[in-house]
Design an enzyme around this catalytic site. Structure first.
Site, mmCIF file in Angstrom:
data_model
loop_
_atom_site.group_PDB
_atom_site.id
_atom_site.type_symbol
_atom_site.label_atom_id
_atom_site.label_comp_id
_atom_site.label_asym_id
_atom_site.label_seq_id
_atom_site.Cartn_x
_atom_site.Cartn_y
_atom_site.Cartn_z
ATOM 1 N N SER A 23 32.550 30.104 47.200
ATOM 2 C CA SER A 23 33.118 30.211 46.154
ATOM 3 C C SER A 23 32.935 28.840 45.250
ATOM 4 O O SER A 23 32.694 28.784 43.812
ATOM 5 C CB SER A 23 34.417 30.320 46.192
ATOM 6 O OG SER A 23 34.934 31.713 46.654
ATOM 7 N N GLY A 95 28.336 39.550 43.667
ATOM 8 C CA GLY A 95 29.505 39.954 42.578
ATOM 9 C C GLY A 95 29.986 38.638 41.985
ATOM 10 O O GLY A 95 30.241 38.807 40.709
ATOM 11 N N ASP A 315 38.513 38.407 52.051
ATOM 12 C CA ASP A 315 37.386 38.307 52.574
ATOM 13 C C ASP A 315 37.312 38.325 54.244
ATOM 14 O O ASP A 315 36.317 38.483 54.939
ATOM 15 C CB ASP A 315 36.418 37.046 51.927
ATOM 16 C CG ASP A 315 35.913 37.472 50.829
ATOM 17 O OD1 ASP A 315 35.861 38.733 50.229
ATOM 18 O OD2 ASP A 315 35.463 36.551 49.882
ATOM 19 N N LYS A 342 34.314 46.289 48.016
ATOM 20 C CA LYS A 342 33.324 45.080 48.236
ATOM 21 C C LYS A 342 31.925 45.729 48.522
ATOM 22 O O LYS A 342 31.463 46.599 48.084
ATOM 23 C CB LYS A 342 34.109 44.318 49.650
ATOM 24 C CG LYS A 342 35.569 43.613 49.303
ATOM 25 C CD LYS A 342 35.302 42.590 48.550
ATOM 26 C CE LYS A 342 36.548 41.650 48.464
ATOM 27 N NZ LYS A 342 36.095 40.426 47.549
ATOM 28 N N ARG A 346 34.772 48.491 53.225
ATOM 29 C CA ARG A 346 35.019 47.442 54.505
ATOM 30 C C ARG A 346 36.137 48.169 55.203
ATOM 31 O O ARG A 346 35.927 48.009 56.299
ATOM 32 C CB ARG A 346 35.602 46.170 54.126
ATOM 33 C CG ARG A 346 34.162 45.273 53.595
ATOM 34 C CD ARG A 346 34.502 43.850 53.410
ATOM 35 N NE ARG A 346 33.344 43.194 53.033
ATOM 36 C CZ ARG A 346 33.371 41.958 52.411
ATOM 37 N NH1 ARG A 346 34.223 41.211 52.115
ATOM 38 N NH2 ARG A 346 31.963 41.270 52.303
ATOM 39 N N ARG A 387 29.671 40.374 56.149
ATOM 40 C CA ARG A 387 30.768 40.133 56.865
ATOM 41 C C ARG A 387 31.319 41.287 58.070
ATOM 42 O O ARG A 387 31.865 40.845 59.060
ATOM 43 C CB ARG A 387 32.161 40.071 55.790
ATOM 44 C CG ARG A 387 31.939 38.801 54.871
ATOM 45 C CD ARG A 387 33.435 38.434 54.211
ATOM 46 N NE ARG A 387 32.905 37.493 53.094
ATOM 47 C CZ ARG A 387 32.469 36.236 53.111
ATOM 48 N NH1 ARG A 387 32.343 35.739 54.255
ATOM 49 N NH2 ARG A 387 32.391 35.415 52.067
#
EC number: 2.5.1.19
Length: 433
Positions: A23, A95, A315, A342, A346, A387
């Site tokens: 980020s 994204g 996340d 996501k 997920r 992830r």
């Protein structure tokens, strides 16, 4: 297709660092590019997502050196110095790149277009296009999804936007647009979301007011070049925090991890489950708090995860679900519908994978129920989600037999050195095509 095989281990020992925060890396490029002067960024994450942001600004005429040994040097062009890109901007799997760039590009004098990979083209974009349109921007999506077409030369006006749900990407998109809008842009948050953009604005000396959940910005400011050290990404550290917590005999240290309070849900949730996590040597890298994390094995117990934790661990939930699979008792989560939007669904991906490995898991529209027990060997499909892939690689360490994870190439979007780093701690993860 890149796949992983993760084999059971005896225990995890050692000391690691994890790559720079994703980020913060994105935002360092954005603000460095529109700053006056040069910025030197150390600890930059050179994963595919952040490189997509870097290349976008290079295509708009910004000279950027690196990344070289995690250092990037950005020669800023000022708020009004970006040039029209010659081609469509490809955000890849990111994204963050798409949503933040949309806010910035909506305020420029030139037209632009944003696209991405197959996964990104399925993700919702009305959450940014609607408020940008309220500001006077001309932003067109394809039935609410990418690609995004942006007509430049529009006069933006500040608005007061009440966030319908916690989303740092939407908030950041509107703050970037607000840096060019007539009058004040006010954003009211009813639930906490990541505040890296607000901290980054201060780092680059841009005026922003924050009080009682309301953020106020206007166009009367400039970003100024700076030096910035990016802490390790807690979302990457999360895999090893969970791994050490569930693997008997484990004792590891992760140095230089960002512990921004809007990101530490993983620590709070695991501690509530009984994890042994010590936060050591607390300090700051500029505006961002940093610490070393010492994690030792501890028997975990199932919990009802508080809804208030959802935006603080959004996340990290895939690997938290692996912790829940090893805990005594049931773990439940509600209020996390965002997980279905996501890089993959997920909730669906984790329910399917856990069931494949002999763990009872049920999905809800907005969450999951997991009955803790033991993880069996088997094969799971990551659905191309970085992830999910890394979470099941962690599961392999404590499984009764090896776990094969299919479709893992997108691990390179956020953690290119994942396998190398894991094996320092005595994981046994192999890659094959």
């Amino acid at each position: 297709m890149l796949n992983f095989i993760s084999k059971p281990v005896v225990c995890l020992k050692g000391e690691i660092t994890v790559p720079g925060d994703k980020s913060i890396s994105h935002r360092s490029i954005i603000f460095g590019a529109i700053a006056i002067g040069t910025s030197v960024i150390d600890g930059f994450l050179d994963g595919e997502d952040c490189i997509a942001t870097l290349k976008a600004f290079q295509s708009m005429g910004v000279r950027i050196e690196g990344p070289d040994k995690q250092r990037v040097i950005i020669h800023g062009v000022g708020k009004y110095g970006l040039k029209q890109p010659q081609n469509i901007i490809d955000c890849g799997n990111s994204g963050t790149s798409m949503r933040l760039l949309a806010g910035l590009l909506a305020a420029q004098q030139f037209d632009s277009q944003l696209t991405g990979d197959e996964s990104l083209l399925k993700r919702p974009m009305l959450r940014i296009s609607r408020p940008l349109s309220q500001m006077g921007a001309d932003v067109t999506t394809q039935d609410g999804k990418p690609p995004i077409l942006i007509k430049g030369g529009k006069k933006l006006n500040g608005i007061h936007y009440v966030m319908p749900e916690a989303s740092a990407q939407v908030k950041s998109c509107l703050l970037l647009a607000g840096m060019y809008a007539e009058g004040q842009t006010k954003i009211t948050e009813n639930a906490v979301s990541r505040d890296h953009t607000e901290r980054m604005l201060r780092t680059f000396s841009y005026p922003v007011q924050i009080q009682d959940g309301v953020i106020v910005i206007d166009r009367n400011g400039e970003c100024h070049g700076t030096r910035l050290n990016i802490p390790g990404d807690i979302s990457s550290a999360a895999f090893f925090i969970v791994a050490a917590s569930i693997t008997p005999g484990s004792d590891i240290l992760i140095r230089n991890v960002g512990i921004n309070p809007t990101r530490t849900g993983i620590i709070h949730i695991l501690t509530e489950m009984g994890a042994d996590i010590k936060v050591l040597n607390q300090r700051a890298y500029g505006e961002e708090p940093v610490a070393d994390l010492h994690i030792r094995y501890s028997q975990l117990k199932g919990i009802d995860i508080p809804v208030s934790m959802v935006p603080l661990a959004i996340d990290e939930f895939p690997v938290i679900f692996i912790a829940a699979a090893c805990a005594q008792g049931k773990t439940t989560l509600h209020g996390a519908k965002e997980l279905r939007l996501k890089e993959s669904d997920r909730i669906g991906a984790m329910v399917d994978g856990l069931n494949q490995l002999g763990v009872h898991a049920e999905g809800f529209d907005d969450g999951i129920l997991i009955e803790g027990g033991s993880i069996q060997g088997g094969e799971v499909n990551s659905r191309g989600d970085h992830r999910i892939a890394m979470s099941f690689a962690i599961a392999g360490a404590v499984a009764s037999a090896p776990v094969t994870i299919k479709n893992c190439a997108n691990v390179a979007t956020s953690f290119p050195s994942f396998v190398t780093t894991a094996n320092i701690l005595h994981f046994q993860i192999e890659e094959y095509s």
